[in-house]
Scaffold this motif. Structure first.
Motif, PDB file in Angstrom:
ATOM      1  N   TRP A   1      85.519  27.309  31.563  1.00 25.18           N
ATOM      2  CA  TRP A   1      85.923  26.644  30.314  1.00 25.18           C
ATOM      3  C   TRP A   1      87.047  25.647  30.575  1.00 25.18           C
ATOM      4  O   TRP A   1      87.217  24.683  29.835  1.00 25.18           O
ATOM      5  CB  TRP A   1      86.332  27.693  29.282  1.00 25.18           C
ATOM      6  CG  TRP A   1      85.147  28.417  28.712  1.00 25.18           C
ATOM      7  CD1 TRP A   1      84.339  29.300  29.372  1.00 25.18           C
ATOM      8  CD2 TRP A   1      84.604  28.273  27.405  1.00 25.18           C
ATOM      9  NE1 TRP A   1      83.336  29.723  28.541  1.00 25.18           N
ATOM     10  CE2 TRP A   1      83.478  29.128  27.326  1.00 25.18           C
ATOM     11  CE3 TRP A   1      84.960  27.544  26.280  1.00 25.18           C
ATOM     12  CZ2 TRP A   1      82.700  29.254  26.176  1.00 25.18           C
ATOM     13  CZ3 TRP A   1      84.189  27.670  25.124  1.00 25.18           C
ATOM     14  CH2 TRP A   1      83.073  28.508  25.081  1.00 25.18           C
TER      15      TRP A   1
ATOM     16  N   ARG B   1      87.066  22.972  27.433  1.00 24.96           N
ATOM     17  CA  ARG B   1      87.070  23.658  26.131  1.00 24.96           C
ATOM     18  C   ARG B   1      88.016  24.856  26.117  1.00 24.96           C
ATOM     19  O   ARG B   1      88.316  25.366  25.044  1.00 24.96           O
ATOM     20  CB  ARG B   1      85.642  24.087  25.770  1.00 24.96           C
ATOM     21  CG  ARG B   1      84.715  22.912  25.499  1.00 24.96           C
ATOM     22  CD  ARG B   1      83.622  23.253  24.541  1.00 24.96           C
ATOM     23  NE  ARG B   1      82.656  24.221  25.096  1.00 24.96           N
ATOM     24  CZ  ARG B   1      81.613  24.672  24.381  1.00 24.96           C
ATOM     25  NH1 ARG B   1      81.459  24.250  23.122  1.00 24.96           N
ATOM     26  NH2 ARG B   1      80.762  25.529  24.901  1.00 24.96           N
TER      27      ARG B   1
ATOM     28  N   TYR C   1      89.550  25.005  22.213  1.00 32.13           N
ATOM     29  CA  TYR C   1      89.254  26.079  21.263  1.00 32.13           C
ATOM     30  C   TYR C   1      90.485  26.958  21.085  1.00 32.13           C
ATOM     31  O   TYR C   1      91.188  27.254  22.045  1.00 32.13           O
ATOM     32  CB  TYR C   1      88.034  26.887  21.691  1.00 32.13           C
ATOM     33  CG  TYR C   1      86.761  26.230  21.183  1.00 32.13           C
ATOM     34  CD1 TYR C   1      86.073  25.316  21.968  1.00 32.13           C
ATOM     35  CD2 TYR C   1      86.312  26.445  19.887  1.00 32.13           C
ATOM     36  CE1 TYR C   1      84.948  24.668  21.490  1.00 32.13           C
ATOM     37  CE2 TYR C   1      85.182  25.792  19.396  1.00 32.13           C
ATOM     38  CZ  TYR C   1      84.517  24.908  20.199  1.00 32.13           C
ATOM     39  OH  TYR C   1      83.409  24.257  19.723  1.00 32.13           O
TER      40      TYR C   1
ATOM     41  N   THR D   1      79.396  30.982  23.348  1.00 30.77           N
ATOM     42  CA  THR D   1      78.215  30.160  23.587  1.00 30.77           C
ATOM     43  C   THR D   1      78.157  29.980  25.101  1.00 30.77           C
ATOM     44  O   THR D   1      79.068  30.454  25.802  1.00 30.77           O
ATOM     45  CB  THR D   1      78.338  28.818  22.850  1.00 30.77           C
ATOM     46  OG1 THR D   1      77.162  28.062  23.094  1.00 30.77           O
ATOM     47  CG2 THR D   1      79.548  28.027  23.315  1.00 30.77           C
TER      48      THR D   1
ATOM     49  N   GLU E   1      77.169  27.007  27.167  1.00 31.17           N
ATOM     50  CA  GLU E   1      76.986  25.707  27.854  1.00 31.17           C
ATOM     51  C   GLU E   1      77.628  25.733  29.250  1.00 31.17           C
ATOM     52  O   GLU E   1      77.027  25.302  30.233  1.00 31.17           O
ATOM     53  CB  GLU E   1      77.607  24.563  27.036  1.00 31.17           C
ATOM     54  CG  GLU E   1      76.783  24.097  25.864  1.00 31.17           C
ATOM     55  CD  GLU E   1      76.933  24.975  24.648  1.00 31.17           C
ATOM     56  OE1 GLU E   1      77.751  25.923  24.666  1.00 31.17           O
ATOM     57  OE2 GLU E   1      76.197  24.766  23.675  1.00 31.17           O
TER      58      GLU E   1
ATOM     59  N   ARG F   1      82.761  35.474  18.444  1.00 35.18           N
ATOM     60  CA  ARG F   1      83.594  34.404  17.888  1.00 35.18           C
ATOM     61  C   ARG F   1      84.551  35.053  16.885  1.00 35.18           C
ATOM     62  O   ARG F   1      84.099  35.706  15.939  1.00 35.18           O
ATOM     63  CB  ARG F   1      82.743  33.345  17.156  1.00 35.18           C
ATOM     64  CG  ARG F   1      81.850  32.579  18.113  1.00 35.18           C
ATOM     65  CD  ARG F   1      80.983  31.542  17.409  1.00 35.18           C
ATOM     66  NE  ARG F   1      80.076  30.921  18.368  1.00 35.18           N
ATOM     67  CZ  ARG F   1      79.130  30.021  18.032  1.00 35.18           C
ATOM     68  NH1 ARG F   1      78.974  29.688  16.744  1.00 35.18           N
ATOM     69  NH2 ARG F   1      78.350  29.491  18.936  1.00 35.18           N
TER      70      ARG F   1
ATOM     71  N   GLY G   1      70.065  26.672  19.262  1.00 36.90           N
ATOM     72  CA  GLY G   1      70.469  28.045  18.936  1.00 36.90           C
ATOM     73  C   GLY G   1      69.796  28.583  17.685  1.00 36.90           C
ATOM     74  O   GLY G   1      69.585  27.844  16.724  1.00 36.90           O
TER      75      GLY G   1
END
Ligand code: 9G3
Length: 568
Positions: A80, A85, A89, A109, A111, A140, A443
């Motif tokens: 990450w 990210r 985040y 997620t 990616e 989350r 998704g």
């Protein structure tokens, strides 16, 4: 399956903290139990429905050319950090440390994980396109988990990722996934719309959300009453079909407006329509201030504002910030005579068409009347900045916009090279040059889909499962499970159903009939077979859950009769 062996803890009372139908019924019918806020256990009946939804998803993913794998939920922070990210985040991304104090994220997620995996294994254009998917738990840390499985902190998602050597190849996969999603939600019996969406932090441009129409949906869809146009209002563009009034332009005047702050108050006090009032709002866009000017009857769409500036944060300035920067209060702001040269002015396209408008004078208790854009103030740019409203022209030029609430159950994205560049996932193209892979991601909220089905299919007595998603096909209920001929016939029926590929829940509990029937209505299997007094004649009562219709059927005709009602 014998009900006495199952775990189906039905409730008579409606749980007080469950606000919506699906949440109430999934609890009362013994499908789910909450462990803690936003975290649920799927009890046996829910697990069976999940399996049926997942089976539909797997069939459609295979049809679209995607292959199933399973990635870890535990993701090392380095991934990450590589995509950047880790830093963008906030507390929504659940993080933890291992015994060596190394940092991890619980997968919100995938990616980063999939891009890292594919970049290590795929080096040549010959191996593309590649489409992989998983059905996996996601984490989350939602600020306000609510509505049961609709917004949880741990949930089940099917997430797919595709890798391409060309935009055309991505476009092709995107269309296949779009079709696959339409098939999945149609097969689940859901009333859904595919809507044009905003790609938000995901980058990339094309994206569609699949929305189940429902009053409890958190998203608002803007759709045309005359065409198939449908968009999330977050991004729905507004057609500039404004007209300038032909009234004579008057000179601008400064008027005293003591304690007149809101558009409502200005409109009433100065007796002008809100459509002639200029609403000016100071925004903090990343680290600069921007004055946003709109027509008084419009609302600023902060997603459009964010996308226009390609900003990572857009916040309305506080009253103190406003006073500090513009030396007056929020209710006196306007585009004329701002007491700061550091603030950029942008306006929604409707403002350009205002004649003889009213605006704050950037001075406490004063407004300007007779304000005309161009003559009295200029802006950096007129852009589409407002939320679309019901009655607006549909952006495709056909009909007008109507709103509906929707539950987002699917989201498909053309990602482009957002992750392959930041994570250096490249391949050798046909000309021997290294290129970043072009990606798509797709998704489906599997546990959310279960809740959406429960929300759409229920009545005052309980859940109403579509036959192809129901935990069992039939509910076999002997009135007296201990009594000879009733129990004997019930056993024969259970075996007959099994031989004919029908799954059955056999209520062998020593409970009063009323309790058995109330539970059966709550659980909501498509048909109920009650074995009672006429057991010795081989006659049972068939009840169709959806219509409430009951009919007497002889054992010999049972399968044939059921086959007309339970169409999977
Ligand atoms: C996070 C957290 C929350 C998130 C994300 C990342 C949403 C995040 C968007 C997506 C995009 C697609 C693959 C399947 C389809 C959707 N909420 N999104 O990336 F760290 Cl905490 O998930 N991902």
């Amino acid at each position: 399956m014998k009900q006495s062996m199952m775990l189906i803890p039905t409730l008579r009372e409606v749980p007080s903290d469950a606000e919506i139908k699906s949440h109430q019924l999934l609890l009362r019918a013994g499908f789910i139990r909450q462990n803690t806020s936003g975290v649920y256990s799927y009890l046996p009946l829910a697990k069976k429905v999940l399996q049926k939804i997942e089976q539909i998803v797997r069939e459609e993913m295979e049809q679209a050319g995607a292959v199933e794998l399973l990635m870890p939920a535990l993701q090392q922070a380095e991934l990450w950090q590589e995509s950047g990210r880790w830093y963008t985040y906030g507390s929504e991304l659940m993080r933890l440390k291992d015994r060596h104090e190394r940092e991890f994220a619980l997968g919100a997620t995938h990616e980063e994980v999939i891009t890292s995996l594919v970049k290590d294994e795929i080096k040549s254009y010959k191996r593309l396109p590649l489409a992989l998917y998983q059905i996996q738990t996601k984490f989350r840390d939602e600020k306000r988990p609510r509505f049961g499985l609709l917004r949880g902190r741990e949930f089940i998602m099917k997430d797919a990722y595709s890798f391409h050597a060309s935009q055309e190849s991505l476009d092709e996969m995107y269309d296949k996934m779009y079709q696959a999603y339409s098939n999945v939600f149609a097969r689940c019996g859901l009333d859904f719309r595919a809507v044009i969406a905003d790609s938000g932090a995901m980058g990339g441009k094309d994206t569609h959300e699949f929305m189940v129409l429902s009053e409890v949906g958190e998203d608002t869809i803007a759709y045309s009453n005359e065409s198939t146009y449908a968009a999330n209002i977050e991004m729905a563009p507004v057609l500039a079909t404004y007209e300038k009034s032909d009234e004579a332009v008057v000179k601008m005047e400064k008027v005293e407006t003591v304690d007149i702050k809101s558009i409502e108050e200005v409109s009433t006090f100065l007796n002008v329509s809100k459509t002639k009032c200029l609403k000016s709002l100071l925004f903090k866009v990343d680290d600069k201030y921007v004055l946003v000017v709109l027509r008084g009857d419009h609302e600023v769409n902060d997603i459009k504002l964010k996308n226009y500036f390609e900003a990572s944060s857009v916040e309305l300035a506080t009253a103190d910030e406003t006073k500090e920067v513009l030396k007056c209060s929020i209710g006196s702001l306007g585009p004329i005579g701002m007491k700061s040269d550091k603030v950029e002015i942008i306006a929604d396209q409707a403002v350009e068409f205002i004649v003889n408008g009213v605006a704050g004078a950037n001075e406490e208790n004063y407004h300007f009347t007779g304000v005309n854009p161009g003559r009295d103030f200029s802006v950096n740019e007129y852009i589409d900045l407002r939320f679309i409203q019901e009655g607006d022209a549909s952006p495709d030029g056909k009909g007008t916009i109507v709103f509906a609430k929707g539950i987002e159950v699917g989201h498909v994205f053309k990602l482009g090279t957002r992750y392959s560049e930041s994570m250096n996932a490249t391949y050798l193209d046909a000309n021997g040059r290294m290129q970043p892979m072009i990606m798509g991601c797709y998704g489906i909220g599997v546990s959310r889909t279960l809740a959406a089905v429960a929300e759409q299919f229920n009545d005052e007595n309980g859940l109403l499962w579509p036959a192809n998603l129901s935990p069992f096909d039939a509910h076999v209920i002997p009135i007296n499970a201990k009594k000879g001929d009733q129990k004997e016939l019930a056993d024969r029926i259970y075996t007959l159903l099994k031989e004919n590929k029908y799954s059955a829940l056999y209520d062998d509990r020593d409970e009063r009939p009323g309790v058995k029937f109330a539970d059966s209505d709550l659980i909501g299997l498509p048909v109920r077979i009650t074995i009672g007094k006429k057991a010795n004649e081989g006659i049972v009562e068939l009840k169709i859950r959806k219509t409430g219709e009951t009919l007497e059927v002889h054992f010999e005709n049972l399968i044939e009769t059921i086959s007309t009602f339970v169409v999977k």
